[in-house]
Design a protein around this motif. Structure first.
Motif, PDB file in Angstrom:
ATOM      1  N   UNK A  66      -3.562  48.108  15.982  1.00 53.40           N
ATOM      2  CA  UNK A  66      -4.170  48.885  17.049  1.00 53.40           C
ATOM      3  C   UNK A  66      -3.427  50.193  17.293  1.00 53.40           C
ATOM      4  N   UNK A  67      -4.180  51.151  17.745  1.00 49.66           N
ATOM      5  CA  UNK A  67      -3.656  52.480  18.068  1.00 49.66           C
ATOM      6  C   UNK A  67      -2.753  52.401  19.288  1.00 49.66           C
ATOM      7  N   UNK A  68      -1.632  53.133  19.225  1.00 47.19           N
ATOM      8  CA  UNK A  68      -0.720  53.216  20.357  1.00 47.19           C
ATOM      9  C   UNK A  68      -0.626  54.654  20.866  1.00 47.19           C
ATOM     10  N   UNK A  81      -2.880  55.060  24.010  1.00 47.19           N
ATOM     11  CA  UNK A  81      -3.807  53.972  24.310  1.00 47.19           C
ATOM     12  C   UNK A  81      -3.731  53.650  25.803  1.00 47.19           C
ATOM     13  N   UNK A  82      -4.842  53.192  26.357  1.00 51.50           N
ATOM     14  CA  UNK A  82      -4.870  52.876  27.788  1.00 51.50           C
ATOM     15  C   UNK A  82      -3.816  51.844  28.158  1.00 51.50           C
ATOM     16  N   UNK A  83      -3.554  50.936  27.241  1.00 52.01           N
ATOM     17  CA  UNK A  83      -2.630  49.839  27.533  1.00 52.01           C
ATOM     18  C   UNK A  83      -1.184  50.302  27.685  1.00 52.01           C
ATOM     19  N   UNK A  84      -0.872  51.521  27.234  1.00 57.51           N
ATOM     20  CA  UNK A  84       0.512  51.987  27.302  1.00 57.51           C
ATOM     21  C   UNK A  84       0.660  53.255  28.142  1.00 57.51           C
ATOM     22  N   UNK A 116      -6.311  64.563  16.669  1.00 55.69           N
ATOM     23  CA  UNK A 116      -5.776  63.391  15.988  1.00 55.69           C
ATOM     24  C   UNK A 116      -6.859  62.312  16.016  1.00 55.69           C
ATOM     25  N   UNK A 117      -6.655  61.300  15.215  1.00 53.00           N
ATOM     26  CA  UNK A 117      -7.581  60.171  15.194  1.00 53.00           C
ATOM     27  C   UNK A 117      -6.895  58.923  15.740  1.00 53.00           C
ATOM     28  N   UNK A 118      -7.687  58.058  16.358  1.00 53.37           N
ATOM     29  CA  UNK A 118      -7.175  56.767  16.811  1.00 53.37           C
ATOM     30  C   UNK A 118      -7.519  55.658  15.815  1.00 53.37           C
TER      31      UNK A 118
END
Length: 126
Positions: A46-48, A61-64, A106-108
């Motif tokens: 997953x993207x960070x 990422x929303x999670x971080x 950039x790309x996720x």
């Protein structure tokens, strides 16, 4: 060819901080977007975070968000991921990746990145 080497992973407790570094060599670093991805056992990569080649565009990422920060140094050919307030769910192998781009953003998407480091393990205990 771009060679990426990550460092800085380790075992920490929840709430602690870690700094991951990515050293790039072998190509003009500035022409690449750089990203951090992570993969936990049994889960997809997953993207960070990522930064475009110019440094103007960056994302998390929303999670971080609010806990992690990514930066890059085009002179030193390095990228850094500062991770604060770590949680057990942040445990994963973290990978640095480079995407040859002709656009400033950039790309996720992991499949857009052509070059990958070997990964560094981050383990957060509760």
């Amino acid at each position: 060819q771009v060679h990426l080497v990550e460092s800085g992973g380790g075992l920490v407790q929840a709430g602690d901080s870690l700094r991951l570094s990515c050293a790039a060599s072998g190509h003009t670093f500035a022409q690449y977007a750089l990203g951090w991805f992570r993969q936990a056992p049994g889960k997809e990569r997953e993207f960070v975070a990522a930064v475009g080649w110019s440094g103007r565009y960056a994302g998390l990422a929303d999670s971080v968000k609010g806990r992690f920060t990514m930066s890059r140094d085009k002179v030193e050919n390095t990228a850094t991921l500062e991770m604060n307030s770590l949680k057990p769910e942040d445990s994963a192998v973290y990978y640095c990746a480079a995407d040859l781009v002709s656009y400033p953003t950039y790309s996720e998407r992991a499949d857009m990145y052509e070059y990958w480091g070997q990964g560094t393990q981050v383990t957060v205990s509760s």
